[in-house]
Design a protein around this motif. Structure first.
Motif, short mmCIF file in Angstrom:
data_model
loop_
_atom_site.label_atom_id
_atom_site.label_comp_id
_atom_site.label_asym_id
_atom_site.label_seq_id
_atom_site.Cartn_x
_atom_site.Cartn_y
_atom_site.Cartn_z
N UNK A 24 4.02 38.45 -24.72
CA UNK A 24 3.93 36.95 -24.15
C UNK A 24 4.66 35.90 -24.92
N UNK A 25 4.89 36.23 -26.53
CA UNK A 25 5.45 35.26 -27.14
C UNK A 25 7.32 35.73 -27.31
N UNK A 26 7.48 36.67 -26.57
CA UNK A 26 8.95 37.12 -26.54
C UNK A 26 9.98 35.87 -26.24
N UNK A 27 10.86 35.77 -26.92
CA UNK A 27 11.88 34.89 -26.69
C UNK A 27 13.22 35.68 -26.94
N UNK A 28 14.37 35.19 -26.08
CA UNK A 28 15.65 35.89 -26.59
C UNK A 28 16.30 34.54 -26.55
N UNK A 29 17.44 34.41 -28.00
CA UNK A 29 18.07 33.51 -28.10
C UNK A 29 19.65 34.05 -28.13
N UNK A 30 20.51 33.70 -27.42
CA UNK A 30 21.93 34.36 -27.28
C UNK A 30 22.84 33.46 -27.78
N UNK A 31 23.98 33.84 -28.37
CA UNK A 31 25.08 32.92 -28.75
C UNK A 31 26.36 33.50 -28.42
N UNK A 32 27.49 32.67 -28.14
CA UNK A 32 28.68 33.25 -27.70
C UNK A 32 29.80 32.29 -28.09
N UNK A 33 30.94 32.59 -29.03
CA UNK A 33 32.04 31.83 -28.89
C UNK A 33 32.65 31.63 -27.57
N UNK A 34 33.41 30.39 -27.45
CA UNK A 34 33.54 29.92 -25.97
C UNK A 34 34.85 30.90 -25.62
N UNK A 35 34.88 31.62 -24.46
CA UNK A 35 36.06 32.37 -23.92
C UNK A 35 37.20 31.59 -23.96
N UNK A 36 38.31 32.27 -24.17
CA UNK A 36 39.60 31.58 -24.03
C UNK A 36 40.08 30.80 -25.32
N UNK A 37 38.96 30.29 -26.06
CA UNK A 37 39.40 29.42 -27.53
C UNK A 37 39.26 30.60 -28.42
N UNK A 38 38.70 31.79 -28.09
CA UNK A 38 38.76 32.71 -29.17
C UNK A 38 39.35 33.99 -28.84
N UNK A 39 40.41 34.72 -29.45
CA UNK A 39 40.78 35.82 -29.09
C UNK A 39 39.83 37.06 -28.81
N UNK A 40 40.01 37.80 -28.02
CA UNK A 40 39.06 38.93 -27.54
C UNK A 40 37.62 38.52 -26.84
N UNK A 41 37.56 37.08 -26.48
CA UNK A 41 36.38 36.76 -26.02
C UNK A 41 36.24 37.00 -24.49
N UNK A 42 35.11 37.46 -23.85
CA UNK A 42 35.43 37.70 -22.20
C UNK A 42 34.45 36.58 -21.69
N UNK A 43 34.74 36.26 -20.56
CA UNK A 43 33.68 35.48 -19.60
C UNK A 43 32.49 36.22 -19.03
N UNK A 44 31.22 35.77 -19.41
CA UNK A 44 30.06 36.50 -19.14
C UNK A 44 29.97 36.30 -17.53
N UNK A 45 29.11 37.21 -17.01
CA UNK A 45 29.10 37.45 -15.40
C UNK A 45 28.14 36.44 -15.19
N UNK A 46 28.32 35.74 -13.87
CA UNK A 46 27.38 34.67 -13.49
C UNK A 46 25.95 35.29 -13.35
N UNK A 47 25.75 36.51 -13.02
CA UNK A 47 24.39 36.89 -12.94
C UNK A 47 23.74 36.78 -14.37
N UNK A 48 24.30 37.30 -15.62
CA UNK A 48 23.85 37.15 -16.90
C UNK A 48 23.43 35.77 -17.23
N UNK A 49 24.59 34.66 -17.07
CA UNK A 49 24.41 33.55 -17.26
C UNK A 49 23.37 32.74 -16.84
N UNK A 50 23.12 33.05 -15.43
CA UNK A 50 21.86 32.51 -14.68
C UNK A 50 20.56 32.76 -15.30
N UNK A 51 20.51 33.79 -16.09
CA UNK A 51 19.30 34.12 -16.55
C UNK A 51 18.91 33.41 -18.03
#
Length: 246
Positions: A24-51
């Motif tokens: 019940x107390x589970x929480x997930x915090x995620x971080x990402x460097x901005x795609x396009x500004x950092x080499x090798x970073x991919x744009x996350x899917x809309x389905x994942x970002x919506x969550x």
């Protein structure tokens, strides 16, 4: 992972046919460097970002970076300003020269804080480096020290002589101190304090030298590696040696 982020908060494991329910107390915090500004970073899917609840933050302002360096690494404000100014100049140089490598390929925030930590942990202004309680020398050129440590940290990761020159010019412009590889990597009366403690035991005319190095030919490149690795070990920094093996 997406199932855990849905309303039912479950995870199905196909191999065992097991369904795991999140606490019940589970929480997930995620971080990402901005795609396009950092080499090798991919744009996350809309389905994942919506969550997620998505929050965007701007880069740390220069003024705040200076305050962080001053408080965390005991840097005087004027020198914290110089470190951040060098970072800004190198980021600007990278943006103008090669956008594909990213503006932080010359220097990152990790580099900036390692650089400042080398100031906080420095012992080269002690009369006796083996005794931290020893009285510090009356005068020590900290601007030269920071310029040279910045050069050691940043020039070791660049790809060619032109990029090394860009790093040296930024440091010389901001700190008003010359960068001399002869003082950094050759042993003489003018050898820099950031290098002498590593070069002197192995290259001096003394008969007392560390055992196990008799077979080493101390070329300029070998002396450079000795100084770079020696400083990294002294300040307990991780080391990655990149190059061809024989």
């Amino acid at each position: 992972m997406r199932m855990v982020l849905d309303d039912n908060r479950t995870l199905f494991i196909p191999d065992t046919q097991e369904v795991i329910r999140a606490h019940p107390q589970f929480r997930l915090f995620a971080t990402q460097n901005p795609p396009g500004l950092y080499a090798g970073r991919k744009v996350l899917s809309r389905a994942l970002r919506n969550r997620f609840i998505e929050l965007h933050f701007d880069p740390i302002p220069r003024g705040e970076l200076e305050v962080i360096l001053e408080k965390r690494c005991a840097l005087p404000q004027s020198r914290a300003h110089r470190l951040v100014e060098v970072m800004h100049r190198l980021q600007l140089a990278r943006c103008q020269s090669n956008v594909f490598l990213g503006k932080d390929s010359f220097i990152t925030l990790r580099d900036l804080f390692r650089w400042a930590e080398r100031y906080r942990l420095a012992t080269c202004d002690l009369a006796d480096p083996e005794n931290d309680s020893e009285k510090r020398l009356t005068f020590f050129d900290w601007d030269a020290y920071l310029a040279e440590q910045g050069y050691l940290l940043l020039s070791g990761r660049v790809r060619n002589a032109e990029e090394t020159r860009v790093v040296a010019e930024a440091l010389e412009t901001v700190f008003k101190r010359p960068i001399s590889e002869a003082k950094l990597f050759d042993l003489s009366e003018e050898t820099s304090s950031v290098s002498k403690e590593f070069l002197q035991p192995l290259l001096s005319e003394s008969d007392v030298r560390p055992a196990g190095f008799e077979h080493v030919v101390w070329t300029r490149d070998m002396r450079r590696m000795l100084v770079l690795v020696g400083n990294a070990l002294k300040y307990k920094e991780p080391i990655l040696l990149v190059g061809e093996t024989r």
